[in-house]
Design an enzyme around this catalytic site. Structure first.
Site, PDB file in Angstrom:
ATOM      1  CG  HIS A 134      -1.773   1.146   1.399  1.00 49.64           C
ATOM      2  ND1 HIS A 134      -1.201   2.302   1.972  1.00 49.64           N
ATOM      3  CD2 HIS A 134      -3.092   1.525   0.733  1.00 49.64           C
ATOM      4  CE1 HIS A 134      -2.368   3.311   1.914  1.00 49.64           C
ATOM      5  NE2 HIS A 134      -3.322   2.751   1.148  1.00 49.64           N
ATOM      6  NE  ARG A 240      -3.684  -0.469  -7.729  1.00 51.68           N
ATOM      7  CZ  ARG A 240      -2.448  -0.131  -8.130  1.00 51.68           C
ATOM      8  NH1 ARG A 240      -2.180   1.066  -8.622  1.00 51.68           N
ATOM      9  NH2 ARG A 240      -1.475  -1.112  -8.604  1.00 51.68           N
ATOM     10  NE  ARG A 296      -8.785  -2.817  -9.409  1.00 51.00           N
ATOM     11  CZ  ARG A 296      -7.237  -3.080  -9.089  1.00 51.00           C
ATOM     12  NH1 ARG A 296      -6.439  -3.766  -9.589  1.00 51.00           N
ATOM     13  NH2 ARG A 296      -6.965  -2.527  -7.979  1.00 51.00           N
ATOM     14  N   GLY A 445      -1.814  -7.637 -14.736  1.00 49.00           N
ATOM     15  CA  GLY A 445      -1.642  -6.995 -13.314  1.00 49.00           C
ATOM     16  C   GLY A 445      -0.188  -7.716 -12.835  1.00 49.00           C
ATOM     17  CB  THR A 446       3.096  -7.577 -13.750  1.00 40.75           C
ATOM     18  OG1 THR A 446       3.221  -5.959 -13.776  1.00 40.75           O
ATOM     19  CG2 THR A 446       3.153  -8.204 -15.134  1.00 40.75           C
ATOM     20  CB  CYS A 510      -2.171  -1.835 -15.192  1.00 37.61           C
ATOM     21  SG  CYS A 510      -3.308  -3.060 -14.598  1.00 37.61           S
TER      22      CYS A 510
HETATM   23  C1  PEP Z   1      -1.671  -5.822 -10.346  1.00 33.65           C
HETATM   24  O1  PEP Z   1      -1.809  -6.666  -9.605  1.00 33.65           O
HETATM   25  O2  PEP Z   1      -0.318  -5.895 -11.014  1.00 33.65           O
HETATM   26  C2  PEP Z   1      -2.498  -4.516 -10.364  1.00 33.65           C
HETATM   27  C3  PEP Z   1      -2.090  -3.566 -11.004  1.00 33.65           C
HETATM   28  O3  PEP Z   1      -3.511  -4.649  -9.564  1.00 33.65           O
HETATM   29  P1  PEP Z   1      -3.276  -4.098  -7.666  1.00 33.65           P
HETATM   30  O4  PEP Z   1      -1.924  -3.788  -7.688  1.00 33.65           O
HETATM   31  O5  PEP Z   1      -4.223  -3.118  -7.440  1.00 33.65           O
HETATM   32  O6  PEP Z   1      -3.591  -5.519  -7.272  1.00 33.65           O
HETATM   33 MG    MG Z   2      -3.783  -6.996  -8.761  1.00 34.76          MG
END
Ligand code: PEP
Ligand code: MG
Length: 555
Positions: A134, A240, A296, A445-446, A510
């Site tokens: 976070h 997000r 998203r 979503g890497t 992303c």
């Molecule tokens: C990810 O998982 O790469 C992503 C972009 O989503 P989040 O970081 O919000 O899980």
């Molecule tokens: Mg993610």
């Protein structure tokens, strides 16, 4: 360079690249173009993309840096240099900032309730957390310096002190952070403000001319969107939506939704969220002036959103007409052993379809109204997260389509919209051909794909990864630089499989790797249409994408 002249012949013995700041590298490259010595392509390739951080964020004064006493180091989670007085809670950080102090917020880890304190701080230091935790993700979005995952710190947030490098720091003591190197210094070190000169614009214009891959941004607020567009973003690749509720007047409402017992209570809480969501979408569509935005759907890992603070529990209890004890009991009920693999992503919409309904209404109403008000054509892109199975995507997609069509009918609109998915679970990559039957676009979503492929927790890996670098098992943090061998294979495979089913499939990324130059080159070679990264990394990604195109031309 070292040379010798022997019997009238010149020999070069060795040469090394001249060390230069980003400012100097840009000046030299532009001068050489102006003097006809190199081409603009060569100029673009002579600047290290990552070094642009120096132009976009404050740095330490070189003399101060030489004299600085390093007391520890951790993950360079968000670039820039910051110095200020230590505070241990978001409220105290905010109050000190309002008194005119420069603040460094020190926390065990951050959560959405810290957002105002994070905004008020010059820098953020956390004991726990990785490159996609976070604190790291939010600080990068804000452009605030952050060093995270400093496990060496012994902290007592209640007694308001921490120990590091043989020193004890109490509330109000000065420390300095370098979010580009991860180093933590004792005392108040002088910083130099960021500045971009005219030549920066020339290099970026050349980069845009040579690159073929688009660069979007990860932005969740109208302010971030405006900033990202200024930095050259060609759209939003990831909004997000849970991050839209971080502000203090909004967070109780999303918590209310999470803690609701019945569908009616949840719907009522969702109706309170709808106006915020819709008005932010409208402001963002306006700021984008026709550029695309991928929204998203809600993906709040519960541990980040469920209140832990006594004050927050009390406030929420009041808002929900419950006792603090009842709220606590509900939070305990929601407790998950592994929240990152728990009830999040599209799993929320499968159990509670009303969430997807509310979000679809917010997106479609905002898009239709903005198009009517501005005359700019909008094509909403709706993205379903954490999908692992085609039928799961179809289930949520059906809810989205039903609501979108309803809103269109209500408003007499024929707006086109697209529904796609994130590929962030290995099973989604493995079954990408089937998933592409339902998804109109993919976005990798890497962050989660790395977490799930390695089986490393995004929030905890910082604790043990150092030992892996020391033992030379891994060279770098896979959450910062894409693991091309493993995770990259999934990216390549899913892109190929997806496009076999749907040749025109738009594919982007992303995760945080979208702003990392070596990963950007990999995504270019994998045939991705765009990368998306936090606003301040947009220029880095633009330059890296140009370098990838130039270096791989004709290959
Ligand atoms: C990810 O998982 O790469 C992503 C972009 O989503 P989040 O970081 O919000 O899980
Ligand atoms: Mg993610």
């Amino acid at each position: 360079m070292e040379f010798t002249i022997q019997e009238g012949r010149l020999f070069f013995l060795q040469t090394r690249n001249g060390k230069r700041t980003a400012h100097a590298a840009i000046q030299i490259a532009c001068d050489l173009v102006d003097e006809g010595k190199i081409t603009p392509e060569e100029a673009v390739c002579r600047i290290e993309a990552k070094s642009l951080d120096q132009l976009l964020h404050p740095t330490f004064d070189p003399e101060a840096l030489k004299a600085g006493e390093v007391i520890g180091s951790a993950l360079p989670a968000s670039p820039g240099a910051a110095a200020g007085q230590v505070y241990f809670t978001a409220e105290e950080a905010k109050a000190a900032h309002e008194k005119g102090q420069r603040v460094i917020l020190v926390r065990l880890e951050t959560s959405p309730e810290d957002i105002e304190g994070m905004h008020a701080s010059e820098g953020i230091l956390t004991v726990r957390g990785g490159m996609t935790s976070h604190a790291a993700v939010v600080a990068r979005g804000m452009g605030t310096c952050c060093v995270s995952g400093c496990g060496e710190i012994k902290i007592d947030e209640n007694a308001k002190y921490f120990e590091l490098g043989g020193h004890t720091f109490h509330e109000g003591d000065f420390i300095s952070l370098d979010g580009s190197t991860g180093k933590i210094y004792k005392g108040d070190m002088k910083t130099v403000e960021a500045s971009v000169g005219g030549n920066f614009g020339r290099i970026m214009a050349w980069a845009d001319q040579f690159r073929t891959m688009q660069v979007r941004t990860n932005a969740d607020t109208p302010a971030d969107t405006i900033n990202a567009v200024k930095l050259g973003a060609e759209g939003i690749g990831l909004c997000r939506t849970e991050h839209m509720f971080f502000e203090p007047d909004r967070i109780p409402k999303i918590r209310k939704m999470i803690l609701s017992d019945t569908a009616e209570a949840r719907e009522a809480a969702l109706m309170e969220l709808l106006p915020f969501q819709k008005s932010d979408f409208k402001a963002m569509y306006k700021a984008l002036e026709g550029r695309p935005m991928t929204v998203r759907y809600l993906d709040p890992p519960l541990h980040e959103f469920v209140p832990t603070d006594e004050e927050d529990i009390k406030a929420l209890a009041e808002e929900m007409g419950m006792t603090p004890g009842q709220v606590k009991a509900k939070c305990d009920e929601l407790h998950e052993f592994n929240p990152m693999m728990g009830h999040r992503g599209c799993r929320l919409a499968v159990t509670y379809p009303e969430i997807a309904k509310m979000q679809t209404r917010a997106v479609m109403e905002a898009a239709i109204e903005t198009q009517e008000e501005t005359g700019i054509k909008i094509v909403p892109e709706i993205m379903i997260p954490l999908v692992g199975e085609k039928k799961e995507l179809k289930f949520v997609k059906d809810i989205v389509v039903e609501t979108a069509e309803k809103v269109k009918a209500e408003k007499g609109s024929d707006m086109e919209y697209h529904i796609g998915t994130m590929i962030e679970i290995p099973r989604a990559a493995l079954t990408a051909d089937a998933i592409a039957e339902e998804a109109e676009f993919f976005s990798f979503g890497t962050n989660d794909l790395t977490q799930m492929t390695f089986g490393f927790s995004r929030d905890d890996a910082g604790k043990f990864l150092d030992s892996y670098y020391k033992a030379k098992i891994y060279e770098s943090d896979p959450f910062a630089r894409l693991d091309q061998t493993g995770v990259g294979q999934l990216v390549q495979m899913a892109t190929e499989k997806g496009r076999k089913t749907r040749p025109e499939l738009k594919v982007g990324v992303c995760g945080e790797h979208g702003g990392d130059p070596s990963s950007v080159e990999f995504f270019y070679k994998a045939g991705l249409n765009y990368v998306s990264c936090s606003p301040f990394r947009v220029p880095i990604a633009r330059l890296a994408a140009a370098q990838a195109a130039i270096n791989n031309a004709g290959k």
